[in-house]
Design an enzyme around this catalytic site. Structure first.
Site, PDB file in Angstrom:
ATOM      1  N   THR A  70     -13.045 -42.056  18.365  1.00 28.30           N
ATOM      2  CA  THR A  70     -12.218 -42.645  18.760  1.00 28.30           C
ATOM      3  C   THR A  70     -10.542 -41.446  18.572  1.00 28.30           C
ATOM      4  OG1 THR A  70     -11.952 -44.611  19.081  1.00 28.30           O
ATOM      5  CG2 THR A  70      -9.555 -44.043  18.338  1.00 28.30           C
ATOM      6  N   GLN A 175     -19.555 -41.539  26.126  1.00 30.85           N
ATOM      7  CA  GLN A 175     -21.360 -43.319  26.541  1.00 30.85           C
ATOM      8  C   GLN A 175     -22.245 -42.264  27.361  1.00 30.85           C
ATOM      9  OE1 GLN A 175     -21.095 -46.022  26.893  1.00 30.85           O
ATOM     10  NE2 GLN A 175     -19.625 -46.894  25.723  1.00 30.85           N
ATOM     11  N   HIS A 197     -22.416 -44.158  16.933  1.00 30.50           N
ATOM     12  CA  HIS A 197     -22.988 -45.866  17.145  1.00 30.50           C
ATOM     13  C   HIS A 197     -23.748 -46.137  18.613  1.00 30.50           C
ATOM     14  CE1 HIS A 197     -19.698 -47.880  18.800  1.00 30.50           C
ATOM     15  NE2 HIS A 197     -19.155 -47.339  18.525  1.00 30.50           N
ATOM     16  N   CYS A 321      -8.484 -57.386  25.595  1.00 29.88           N
ATOM     17  CA  CYS A 321      -7.734 -57.890  25.369  1.00 29.88           C
ATOM     18  C   CYS A 321      -6.564 -57.547  24.258  1.00 29.88           C
ATOM     19  CB  CYS A 321      -8.422 -59.434  24.388  1.00 29.88           C
ATOM     20  SG  CYS A 321      -7.011 -61.032  24.007  1.00 29.88           S
TER      21      CYS A 321
END
Ligand code: PLP
Length: 378
Positions: A70, A175, A197, A321
């Site tokens: 990010t 990714q 990660h 969400c």
């Protein structure tokens, strides 16, 4: 637990943890200190920098550590834009929110943004990209592979076009890195975001590749770390872990991804064959080795996820969400799914640790759950 959510994050590899541990305890020096403990920490950070540079065909001096993907995305886009007073940016509708929301922010600040549509597989159409380029285009940002549907974008073609037109090219490779071979120079990439990660490394650490000679201002201001481009005392254990994860990912990439691809195709074939009204989302071939994304009509993916979780299967859905409400995925809507189909999506992302036996159990459980949900109409 059968873990099929490796696009969200991966398990820290034991060998990676082992390399990190001494930097939490006895080797706790600050890389900025001149004492021997400081220089040892600096050596470790620079060793990791070399491993990561090697893994993508870059030079060590082109790697800048960040606190993850990010931050790397924010830095690349904001600093590339700020180098100009205004101008035009091209990106796609299917980017990760780290890119989407940064581009929206830049739009609010007066930059113009073209949001490219994609085809039904989630692929950028080169002719549309070409047509979107303007004399004032300063930046193109297209992700290497999509995090939801796994589609691989035509990065070499985009890099060639950007290079020819003298436009900066940023790619979010969070990714793709560690899953597909990446050579930044051959692909014409100027800026690339990576996160540790996603490749069995630690969370909260990543890097931005910045091509040599590119003038990019700092994002985090402060001390002189990272050649004065990214201030803040280095996350030494995290960076060491990132380096170890990069070496490991490159070393076993061929065998690992061949195995994952075979498992992915097996899983997908069974789901499509054995569950009625099930469709594949994303490209049938040009997709990440471990990514399966399917939609089941007549169900809500979140309900399926909860049922699967109770049965010990960890997966992900096609919804996000946002402020308490479940919104259908912007990626699935962009590839043309109706809201109902997008809500019924399930993402299963594999790792080298998954077995065929686990997938057989997963298929069985998914079949039963989808059937039950359809009976209950939820
Ligand atoms: N970009 C993509 C494509 C991602 O999939 C992710 C994480 O899921 C990110 C960026 C954000 O990376 P990080 O979690 O390191 O901030």
């Amino acid at each position: 637990m059968i873990y099929l959510d490796n696009a969200a994050t991966t398990r820290l590899a034991p060998e990676v943890l082992e390399e990190m541990l001494p930097y939490f305890s006895e080797n706790y020096g600050n890389p900025g200190s001149v004492c021997s403990m400081g220089t040892a920490a600096k050596r470790a950070v620079n060793g990791a920098r070399e491993s990561i540079a090697d893994s993508m065909g870059a030079e060590a001096g082109e790697i800048y550590f960040t606190a993850g993907g990010t931050e790397a995305d924010n830095w690349a886009l904001k600093a590339a834009a700020l180098a100009h007073k205004g101008g035009h940016i091209i990106t796609t509708r299917i980017e990760h929110h780290a890119v989407l929301r940064t581009c929206s922010y830049l739009e609010e600040k007066g930059f113009e943004v073209t949001w490219l549509d994609v085809d039904r597989y989630g692929m950028v159409r080169m002719e549309e990209l070409q047509a979107a380029v303007r004399p004032d285009t300063i930046l193109i940002s297209v992700m290497f592979a999509n995090n939801e549907i796994g589609t691989l974008e035509p990065i070499a073609e985009i890099g060639a076009l950007a290079g020819k037109r003298g436009i900066l090219f940023h790619t979010d490779a969070v990714q793709a890195y560690g899953q597909v071979p990446i050579r930044v120079r051959e692909l014409g990439i100027d800026l690339m975001s990576v996160s540790a990660h996603k490749l069995n490394g630690p969370k909260g650490v990543g890097c931005l590749y910045v091509r040599n000679g590119l003038k990019l201002g700092p994002f985090v201001h402060g001390g002189g770390q990272e050649r004065s481009r990214r201030a803040g005392t280095e996350n030494v254990p995290g960076i060491v872990g990132f380096g170890a994860a990069a070496r490991r990912a490159v070393r076993n990439m061929g065998a690992r991804t061949a195995r994952e691809t075979a498992l992915r195709d097996y899983l997908l074939e069974r789901l499509l064959k054995e569950i009625p009204d099930c469709r594949l989302n994303g490209h049938p071939r040009l997709r990440l080795p471990g990514n399966v994304n399917v939609s089941f009509s007549g169900i809500v993916g979140e309900s399926l996820l909860i049922m699967l979780d109770m049965k010990g299967i960890c997966a992900s859905s096609g919804a996000a969400c946002t402020s308490g409400a479940l919104e259908p995925s912007h990626v699935l809507l962009a590839i043309g799914l109706q809201e109902e189909e997008a809500r019924g999506a399930l993402r299963l992302t594999l790792s080298e640790e998954n077995t065929k036996q686990e997938l057989d159990i997963a298929v069985q459980e998914i079949k039963q759950c989808v059937l039950r949900l359809r009976e209950m109409h939820i």
